[in-house]
Design a protein around this motif. Structure first.
Motif, PDB file in Angstrom:
ATOM      1  N   TRP A   1     -30.381 -35.910 -38.121  1.00 46.10           N
ATOM      2  CA  TRP A   1     -31.140 -35.229 -36.783  1.00 46.10           C
ATOM      3  C   TRP A   1     -31.131 -33.733 -36.800  1.00 46.10           C
ATOM      4  N   LEU A   2     -29.879 -33.352 -36.879  1.00 46.72           N
ATOM      5  CA  LEU A   2     -29.791 -31.744 -36.680  1.00 46.72           C
ATOM      6  C   LEU A   2     -29.902 -31.030 -38.137  1.00 46.72           C
ATOM      7  N   ASN A   3     -30.089 -31.773 -38.952  1.00 44.98           N
ATOM      8  CA  ASN A   3     -30.172 -31.244 -40.616  1.00 44.98           C
ATOM      9  C   ASN A   3     -28.706 -30.420 -40.880  1.00 44.98           C
ATOM     10  N   ASP A   4     -27.660 -31.010 -40.469  1.00 46.97           N
ATOM     11  CA  ASP A   4     -26.283 -30.277 -40.705  1.00 46.97           C
ATOM     12  C   ASP A   4     -25.346 -31.227 -41.269  1.00 46.97           C
ATOM     13  N   GLU A   5     -25.118 -30.767 -42.304  1.00 48.33           N
ATOM     14  CA  GLU A   5     -24.023 -31.865 -43.178  1.00 48.33           C
ATOM     15  C   GLU A   5     -22.622 -32.141 -42.457  1.00 48.33           C
ATOM     16  N   ARG A   6     -22.262 -30.737 -41.807  1.00 50.29           N
ATOM     17  CA  ARG A   6     -20.776 -30.658 -41.353  1.00 50.29           C
ATOM     18  C   ARG A   6     -20.553 -31.905 -40.329  1.00 50.29           C
ATOM     19  N   PHE A   7     -21.522 -32.561 -39.652  1.00 53.54           N
ATOM     20  CA  PHE A   7     -20.993 -33.665 -38.936  1.00 53.54           C
ATOM     21  C   PHE A   7     -20.594 -34.860 -39.813  1.00 53.54           C
ATOM     22  N   PHE A   8     -21.591 -35.068 -40.855  1.00 53.61           N
ATOM     23  CA  PHE A   8     -20.982 -36.314 -41.645  1.00 53.61           C
ATOM     24  C   PHE A   8     -19.837 -35.848 -41.987  1.00 53.61           C
ATOM     25  N   LYS A   9     -19.525 -34.764 -42.778  1.00 48.56           N
ATOM     26  CA  LYS A   9     -18.215 -34.587 -43.265  1.00 48.56           C
ATOM     27  C   LYS A   9     -16.930 -34.692 -42.296  1.00 48.56           C
ATOM     28  N   MET A  10     -17.322 -34.477 -41.134  1.00 45.85           N
ATOM     29  CA  MET A  10     -16.184 -34.509 -39.955  1.00 45.85           C
ATOM     30  C   MET A  10     -15.682 -36.056 -39.914  1.00 45.85           C
ATOM     31  N   LYS A  11     -16.683 -37.003 -40.162  1.00 47.07           N
ATOM     32  CA  LYS A  11     -16.324 -38.386 -40.126  1.00 47.07           C
ATOM     33  C   LYS A  11     -14.944 -38.961 -40.359  1.00 47.07           C
ATOM     34  N   PRO A  12     -14.469 -38.724 -41.946  1.00 47.63           N
ATOM     35  CA  PRO A  12     -13.389 -39.214 -42.023  1.00 47.63           C
ATOM     36  C   PRO A  12     -12.324 -38.474 -41.226  1.00 47.63           C
ATOM     37  N   THR A  13     -12.353 -37.306 -40.861  1.00 42.25           N
ATOM     38  CA  THR A  13     -11.375 -36.869 -40.019  1.00 42.25           C
ATOM     39  C   THR A  13     -10.979 -37.722 -38.644  1.00 42.25           C
ATOM     40  N   LEU A  14     -12.170 -38.127 -38.037  1.00 42.49           N
ATOM     41  CA  LEU A  14     -11.955 -38.767 -36.870  1.00 42.49           C
ATOM     42  C   LEU A  14     -11.672 -40.104 -36.951  1.00 42.49           C
ATOM     43  N   ILE A  15     -12.008 -40.725 -38.204  1.00 38.30           N
ATOM     44  CA  ILE A  15     -11.452 -42.255 -38.420  1.00 38.30           C
ATOM     45  C   ILE A  15     -10.033 -41.998 -38.504  1.00 38.30           C
ATOM     46  N   TYR A  16      -9.362 -41.289 -39.422  1.00 35.05           N
ATOM     47  CA  TYR A  16      -8.280 -41.205 -39.556  1.00 35.05           C
ATOM     48  C   TYR A  16      -7.527 -40.875 -38.368  1.00 35.05           C
ATOM     49  N   LEU A  17      -7.942 -40.037 -37.498  1.00 35.72           N
ATOM     50  CA  LEU A  17      -7.114 -39.624 -36.276  1.00 35.72           C
ATOM     51  C   LEU A  17      -7.195 -40.639 -35.468  1.00 35.72           C
TER      52      LEU A  17
ATOM     53  N   PHE B   1      -2.031 -40.993 -42.227  1.00 37.63           N
ATOM     54  CA  PHE B   1      -3.558 -40.864 -41.702  1.00 37.63           C
ATOM     55  C   PHE B   1      -3.724 -39.397 -41.314  1.00 37.63           C
ATOM     56  N   VAL B   2      -2.862 -38.745 -40.364  1.00 36.87           N
ATOM     57  CA  VAL B   2      -2.850 -37.534 -40.125  1.00 36.87           C
ATOM     58  C   VAL B   2      -2.750 -36.511 -41.050  1.00 36.87           C
ATOM     59  N   GLY B   3      -2.092 -36.717 -42.293  1.00 35.10           N
ATOM     60  CA  GLY B   3      -2.359 -36.058 -43.318  1.00 35.10           C
ATOM     61  C   GLY B   3      -3.558 -36.025 -43.933  1.00 35.10           C
ATOM     62  N   LEU B   4      -4.124 -37.130 -44.245  1.00 32.53           N
ATOM     63  CA  LEU B   4      -5.581 -37.416 -44.616  1.00 32.53           C
ATOM     64  C   LEU B   4      -6.698 -36.676 -43.668  1.00 32.53           C
ATOM     65  N   ALA B   5      -6.360 -36.730 -42.384  1.00 31.66           N
ATOM     66  CA  ALA B   5      -7.374 -36.058 -41.536  1.00 31.66           C
ATOM     67  C   ALA B   5      -7.353 -34.598 -41.815  1.00 31.66           C
ATOM     68  N   VAL B   6      -6.054 -33.993 -41.893  1.00 40.58           N
ATOM     69  CA  VAL B   6      -5.786 -32.508 -42.222  1.00 40.58           C
ATOM     70  C   VAL B   6      -6.443 -32.195 -43.471  1.00 40.58           C
ATOM     71  N   ALA B   7      -6.100 -33.110 -44.528  1.00 40.68           N
ATOM     72  CA  ALA B   7      -6.794 -32.899 -45.993  1.00 40.68           C
ATOM     73  C   ALA B   7      -8.031 -32.771 -45.908  1.00 40.68           C
ATOM     74  N   ASN B   8      -8.868 -33.650 -45.105  1.00 43.95           N
ATOM     75  CA  ASN B   8     -10.379 -33.691 -45.130  1.00 43.95           C
ATOM     76  C   ASN B   8     -10.889 -32.471 -44.593  1.00 43.95           C
ATOM     77  N   GLU B   9     -10.253 -31.931 -43.500  1.00 45.48           N
ATOM     78  CA  GLU B   9     -10.582 -30.687 -42.849  1.00 45.48           C
ATOM     79  C   GLU B   9     -10.616 -29.714 -43.891  1.00 45.48           C
ATOM     80  N   VAL B  10      -9.409 -29.501 -44.407  1.00 43.73           N
ATOM     81  CA  VAL B  10      -9.356 -28.259 -45.412  1.00 43.73           C
ATOM     82  C   VAL B  10     -10.307 -28.215 -46.314  1.00 43.73           C
ATOM     83  N   ILE B  11     -10.502 -29.559 -46.927  1.00 43.52           N
ATOM     84  CA  ILE B  11     -11.493 -29.527 -48.152  1.00 43.52           C
ATOM     85  C   ILE B  11     -12.955 -29.100 -47.796  1.00 43.52           C
ATOM     86  N   TRP B  12     -13.514 -29.878 -46.647  1.00 44.88           N
ATOM     87  CA  TRP B  12     -14.825 -29.561 -46.350  1.00 44.88           C
ATOM     88  C   TRP B  12     -14.959 -28.175 -45.517  1.00 44.88           C
TER      89      TRP B  12
END
Length: 201
Positions: free
Chosen positions: A89-105, A148-159
């Motif tokens: 909707w917003l034509n912004d890929e950042r929202f989809f990249k945040m999804k794994p972070t939210l799932i794991y947290l 899961f906390v570690g995976l969330a942090v890793a996802n944030e760092v990578i994206w």
């Protein structure tokens, strides 16, 4: 709903198939730009838009075939729809990249809440597959919550610091490999805290 007899390969295919198709679609369309409704969308956004109905159809098929869904499957489908939809909707890929972070947290928070109450919510999901003592379940749940906390942090760092190619590779291959490695690393815990199946000495 009564579960129907299904081939053993079908459930894993429905769970992993959408991710594999997302990866293949991204490789195919990542360098393309599409004009839709007078607005330009890159390949990542188009593949994300296609992934949403795919994951919903896969989740619906799993429910129809097995008669049940895990909390992880439900949460994943909801967050893919919400954050994938926001990205499109917003034509912004950042929202989809945040999804794994939210799932794991989210799951880490649920596990920590259960531990605070002296319970293992992981046991509710995996008790049939891994019979463990109560102490064993608490320890495994604590480790998985921090994992899961570690995976969330890793996802944030990578994206946030790497390319979209790197993030897609991490999501497609890195996360499943990390999950597999985590459970392999728990072999000692499972051996120490294993209990005999009910009815056996």
């Amino acid at each position: 709903m009564t579960a129907r007899p299904t081939p053993g390969w079908l459930k894993p295919a429905l769970e992993l198939g959408p991710v594999a198709l997302f990866f293949a679609g991204y490789l195919w369309l990542r360098d393309d730009t599409f004009l839709i409704g007078g607005r330009e969308y890159d390949g990542f956004i188009v593949v994300t838009a296609l992934f949403i109905p795919l994951i919903l159809a896969s989740t619906a098929a799993l429910w129809w075939l097995t008669g049940k869904l895990s909390q992880m499957q439900i949460v994943t489908a909801v967050l893919v729809t919400v954050f994938g939809g926001l990205s499109v909707w917003l034509n912004d890929e950042r929202f989809f990249k945040m999804k794994p972070t939210l799932i794991y947290l989210l799951f880490a928070a649920v596990f920590f809440f259960g531990l605070w109450r002296g319970r293992s919510y992981l046991q509710l999901v995996l008790s049939e597959a891994m019979p463990l003592t109560h102490a064993g379940w608490l320890l495994l749940t604590k480790r998985m919550a921090w994992f899961f906390v570690g995976l969330a942090v890793a996802n944030e760092v990578i994206w946030r610091t790497m390319s979209t190619d790197a993030w897609v590779n991490f999501k497609t291959f890195g996360l499943p490999i990390a999950m597999f490695a985590f459970f392999i690393a728990q072999a000692g815990l499972m051996k120490t805290h294993a209990t005999a199946p009910e009815g056996e000495d």
